[in-house]
Design an enzyme around this catalytic site. Structure first.
Site, PDB file in Angstrom:
ATOM      1  N   GLY A 173       5.549   8.330  -5.549  1.00  0.00           N
ATOM      2  CA  GLY A 173       5.826   7.632  -6.592  1.00  0.00           C
ATOM      3  C   GLY A 173       4.919   6.754  -7.521  1.00  0.00           C
ATOM      4  N   ARG A 192     -13.189   0.915  -8.366  1.00  0.00           N
ATOM      5  CA  ARG A 192     -13.177   1.718 -10.204  1.00  0.00           C
ATOM      6  C   ARG A 192     -11.461   2.008  -9.834  1.00  0.00           C
ATOM      7  NH1 ARG A 192     -17.384   4.199 -13.269  1.00  0.00           N
ATOM      8  NH2 ARG A 192     -17.952   4.899 -11.357  1.00  0.00           N
ATOM      9  N   LYS A 201      -3.377   3.218 -16.051  1.00  0.00           N
ATOM     10  CA  LYS A 201      -1.639   2.804 -16.050  1.00  0.00           C
ATOM     11  C   LYS A 201      -1.071   2.946 -14.722  1.00  0.00           C
ATOM     12  CE  LYS A 201       2.215   4.996 -19.500  1.00  0.00           C
ATOM     13  NZ  LYS A 201       2.286   6.416 -20.062  1.00  0.00           N
ATOM     14  N   GLN A 235       1.303   0.155 -10.192  1.00  0.00           N
ATOM     15  CA  GLN A 235       1.339  -0.451  -8.988  1.00  0.00           C
ATOM     16  C   GLN A 235       1.460  -1.989  -8.462  1.00  0.00           C
ATOM     17  OE1 GLN A 235      -0.923   2.343  -6.248  1.00  0.00           O
ATOM     18  NE2 GLN A 235       1.516   1.967  -5.938  1.00  0.00           N
ATOM     19  N   GLY A 282      -8.939   0.764  -2.391  1.00  0.00           N
ATOM     20  CA  GLY A 282      -7.211   0.820  -2.772  1.00  0.00           C
ATOM     21  C   GLY A 282      -6.787  -0.665  -3.318  1.00  0.00           C
ATOM     22  N   GLY A 290      -2.542  -0.458  -4.248  1.00  0.00           N
ATOM     23  CA  GLY A 290      -0.913  -0.076  -3.301  1.00  0.00           C
ATOM     24  C   GLY A 290      -0.487  -1.358  -3.602  1.00  0.00           C
ATOM     25  N   GLU A 291      -1.303  -2.076  -2.474  1.00  0.00           N
ATOM     26  CA  GLU A 291      -0.300  -3.466  -1.583  1.00  0.00           C
ATOM     27  C   GLU A 291      -0.986  -4.553  -2.093  1.00  0.00           C
ATOM     28  OE1 GLU A 291       1.009  -1.648   2.564  1.00  0.00           O
ATOM     29  OE2 GLU A 291      -0.558  -0.700   2.029  1.00  0.00           O
TER      30      GLU A 291
HETATM   31 MO1  MOS Z   1       2.146   1.050   4.055  1.00  0.00          MO
HETATM   32  S1  MOS Z   1       3.735  -0.275   4.988  1.00  0.00           S
HETATM   33  O1  MOS Z   1       0.938   0.838   4.851  1.00  0.00           O
HETATM   34  O2  MOS Z   1       3.194   2.580   4.731  1.00  0.00           O
END
Ligand code: MOS
Length: 761
Positions: free
Chosen positions: A478, A635, A640, A645, A722, A724-725
């Site tokens: 997602g 980069r 969007k 995220q 990265g 995402g987190e």
């Molecule tokens: Mo993630 S919590 O590294 O799947």
């Protein structure tokens, strides 16, 4: 001339499929040619946390309408034929084999499975299965059970560190010699992933020894390999389709018990079987974040310059798992410059459902502790929280001594403070009151590892209609991974995005990067760029060798590829027309092996969070009113999706700080609020407009496999790290620090619920 899509606000290429319901998630697949055959499974779970099943009564379930089979533990191995998993896949597979023994390891473990003609028949029959147990008192308290060192972290480094300046005897001595010492202890209960899509699987056997599995998986290759071993099959005989996934968050890293059970039942019955977990079952069968105690001690000069950092953590180790949770290792060993550093992770073995990675697994809780303690140090020294962090800015890693490949965290602080209006803040709590609301502001720092991951591949195919297909077996949770693959293909080939078809989520494609650890994009992009280079080289080779090509007999070096067109000797042709001319439908190449770690540097992404809250003076209710996050993630590939995220990460932080917890009943070992009515997550009304800025400074060292250095291939998509987190790391601390600034109350036990504030207000 097409403009590269890199860094622009690109809509999801699969957005329309998703919003119209055409995108098939795992529970939507129906294996059309065998649809009439489809059977449905439902699990029965244990109601004790530790002990032995003495008897399971299945008679009523078996007599129930539509029921085909009831499998109950201990199920004879011949019926389900499930086996142990060893080697590489073992780290990503639940260690025990479901239904094979009478042992109960946790409350909510699968102890039986009913298969019926319809989902309702399976569910209703499952409710008729009863079990009796010889129960033992479960181990449920991390404080009371023996503590053991956590062992090496996922990256293989030690989870305990003791670095001391010359002449310093111990971390305690370093702390004792500091002008100012802050010591704080933090607690949090179990937290859950709660992805929107329930865990669902469809298993379809094509041959007695060959199966296709449809299931959401974050690491498709490991998932399929684990399934092959569980089922006793050759690895190439398991195909995993994981095209659309409704949220990973760590819950789909592990091969849990549901998928093997569904596949084993499908084999035994000779029919496709679908198994969808209920929302409540997901709380015990698909992992969680461990409950946790942390102690941070900071020693500093009167000006706030750190002399000592000590960070200890104590987490659970479920009796069935070998997961190592190391919140201190991943934050305090990397964030601030300090001559004396001590981190230590301990675990206590408990009879609790399997815990595993969740949303910044170590960094989110670790940063809550460290960044709250830093706020306390700011108050103790009278130094502004932003100034305090700049004063302790690390230019080399405090644990390894290595420099970062790229770090612009100082710019994150400055840009964030400016946008947020940090300079107008009062450091004094309760300085701003408006009616019944107390307003306050806080900030915190985010850090997340961004090391390169290697050993994966992508394939680029050029087709004779001037389109391209980019294939790699990663999965899209997602997050927008599918779109990212298309964008990097379009950039690398210099053609419009609309002419690129991304193909992911199928283990029969080249082995893709895992969708874990905020690494999907920066692991995948260099592969796509490299595969594009290789296919362009191959195109040139065909151009100079094949009949029908105007360049037959020329030298490949004299040809130049640019934006989908081959030029040379005064002629130009699109790749599609060239392929047509030589009678080829398409040419494809994979990326070359490579992309090994870069020696001498380390990689992290960074961020700075600024938060304003208001706390109700009478009810203790906390509302987040403003939030600014500035992220340094290299980069940006899709502005969007990246923004989404980061916003999502901050929303996780709101959950962590204010709402999310599951209470473990100490006497029974039951996770007591395992429903979405009782386990609270932020909803729209809890979330203000979140202001996100990405610095967009390409990481100069993350340039991917170097290939032939051809200038032909776009490299706009390189230099990504990265992200995402990074939004979820420390956003909870920024909220907690703002609550302190609003109220003068320091809550070190998240979530910060009204009851923890109201008695002090
Ligand atoms: Mo993630 S919590 O590294 O799947």
């Amino acid at each position: 001339m097409p403009r590269s899509p890199v860094g622009r606000e690109i809509d999801r290429v699969d957005g329309r499929l998703k919003v119209t319901g055409a995108a098939e998630y795992s529970g939507d697949y129906r294996a059309p040619e065998r649809a009439a055959d489809l059977a449905h499974a439902h699990l029965v779970t244990s109601t004790i946390a530790r002990g032995t099943i003495t008897r399971i009564d299945t008679a009523a379930a078996l007599a129930s309408p539509g029921v085909l089979r009831v499998y109950a533990a201990p199920e004879p191995i011949e019926r389900l034929a499930l086996y142990g998993v060893t080697g590489q896949a073992a780290g990503f597979t639940e260690p025990y084999i479901p239904l094979q023994t009478a042992a109960v390891h946790f409350y909510g473990q699968a102890i039986a499975m009913v298969v019926a003609e319809t989902p309702e028949q399976a569910r209703d029959a499952a409710a008729l299965v009863t079990a009796t147990y010889a129960a033992e008192p479960p181990r449920t308290s991390i404080a009371d059970e023996p503590h053991v060192p956590a062992g090496p972290t996922i990256s293989g480094s030690p989870s305990s560190l003791n670095i001391l300046a010359p002449g310093v005897e111990s971390i305690d001595a370093a702390l004792a010699a500091s002008d100012v010492v802050v010591e704080a202890e933090f607690h949090q209960n179990v937290q859950h992933h709660v992805g929107m899509e329930p865990h669902a699987v469809l298993a379809v056997w094509e041959e007695p020894d060959r199966v296709t599995i449809y299931a959401g998986a974050q690491i498709p290759a490991a998932y399929a390999l684990g399934m092959a071993q569980r089922l006793g099959l050759l690895p190439q005989n398991v195909r995993l389709i994981t095209k659309y996934v409704g949220g990973g968050f760590g819950a789909r890293v592990v091969l849990w018990s549901d998928t093997p059970l569904a596949a084993a039942a499908a084999r035994e019955l000779g029919r496709p079987v679908r198994l969808v977990l209920t929302r409540e079952q997901m709380f015990t069968l698909t992992g969680h974040r461990s409950h946790l105690t942390q102690t941070v001690r900071l020693g500093a000069s009167r000006r706030g310059v750190l002399n000592a950092v000590s960070h200890r953590s104590l987490a659970e180790r479920p009796s069935t798992m070998s997961f190592t949770m190391t919140p201190a290792h991943s934050t305090s060993d990397a964030l601030y410059s300090t001559p004396n550093l001590h981190v230590d992770a301990q675990l206590a073995v408990l009879d609790i459902p399997g815990s595993r990675a969740m949303r910044g697994p170590n960094e989110a809780p670790g940063s809550f502790a460290l960044e709250t303690a830093m706020d306390e140090l700011a108050i103790a020294t009278g130094v502004d929280p932003v100034a305090l962090r700049l004063r302790n800015y690390a230019t080399t890693s405090p644990s390894s001594g290595l420099p970062w490949s790229s770090k612009h965290l100082d710019e994150c602080y400055r840009v964030g403070a400016e946008r947020f209006g940090w300079s107008t803040r009062s450091a004094t709590p309760r300085a701003r009151v408006d009616g019944q609301w107390l307003y306050g502001t806080g900030m915190a720092t985010a850090i997340y590892p961004a090391a390169r991951r290697t050993g994966f591949a992508a394939r680029v195919q050029l087709r004779n209609d001037d389109t391209a297909v980019v294939s790699t077996a990663t999965s899209d949770l997602g997050t927008g991974a599918t779109t990212m693959v298309a964008i990097s293909g379009a950039d690398a080939l210099g053609i419009p995005l609309a002419r690129v078809t991304p193909e992911i989520g199928d283990t029969y494609l080249p082995p893709g990067a895992p969708a874990v650890g905020s690494s999907g994009t920066h692991a995948t992009v260099p592969l796509v760029v490299d595969a594009a280079r290789n296919v362009i080289a191959e195109l040139k080779r065909l151009a100079v060798t094949r009949d029908g090509s105007p360049w037959q007999g020329a030298a490949a070096e004299d040809l130049r590829y640019e934006r989908g067109i081959l030029h040379g000797g005064g002629r130009s042709m699109t790749f599609g027309r060239l392929l047509t001319a030589i009678g080829s439908r398409g040419v494809d190449m994979e990326s070359s092996p490579g992309g090994d770690p870069i020696p001498g540097v380390i990689h992290h992404s960074f961020g700075a969070h600024f938060c304003e809250v208001r706390v109700n003076r009478f009810t203790g209710e906390t509302r987040v009113t403003r939030f600014t996050t500035v992220a340094d993630v290299g980069r940006v590939i899709n502005a969007k999706a990246a923004r989404s995220q980061l916003v999502g990460g901050v929303i996780f932080g709101i959950g962590h700080a204010l709402l999310e917890e599951n209470h473990l009943e100490l006497r029974t070992g039951r996770l007591a609020n395992s429903t979405l009515a009782d386990y609270l997550v932020p909803v729209n009304a809890d979330v203000p407009d979140i202001d996100v800025v990405m610095l967009d400074r390409p990481d100069p060292r993350l340039t991917g496999p170097l290939g032939d250095g051809s200038e032909d291939v776009g490299t706009g998509s390189l230099g990504a790290r990265g992200l995402g987190e990074i939004g979820t790391v420390a956003s909870a601390a920024a909220i907690g620090n703002a609550v302190y600034n609003a109220t003068g109350i320091r809550v070190r036990d998240v979530p910060i619920t009204p009851d923890k504030l109201i008695e002090h207000l």
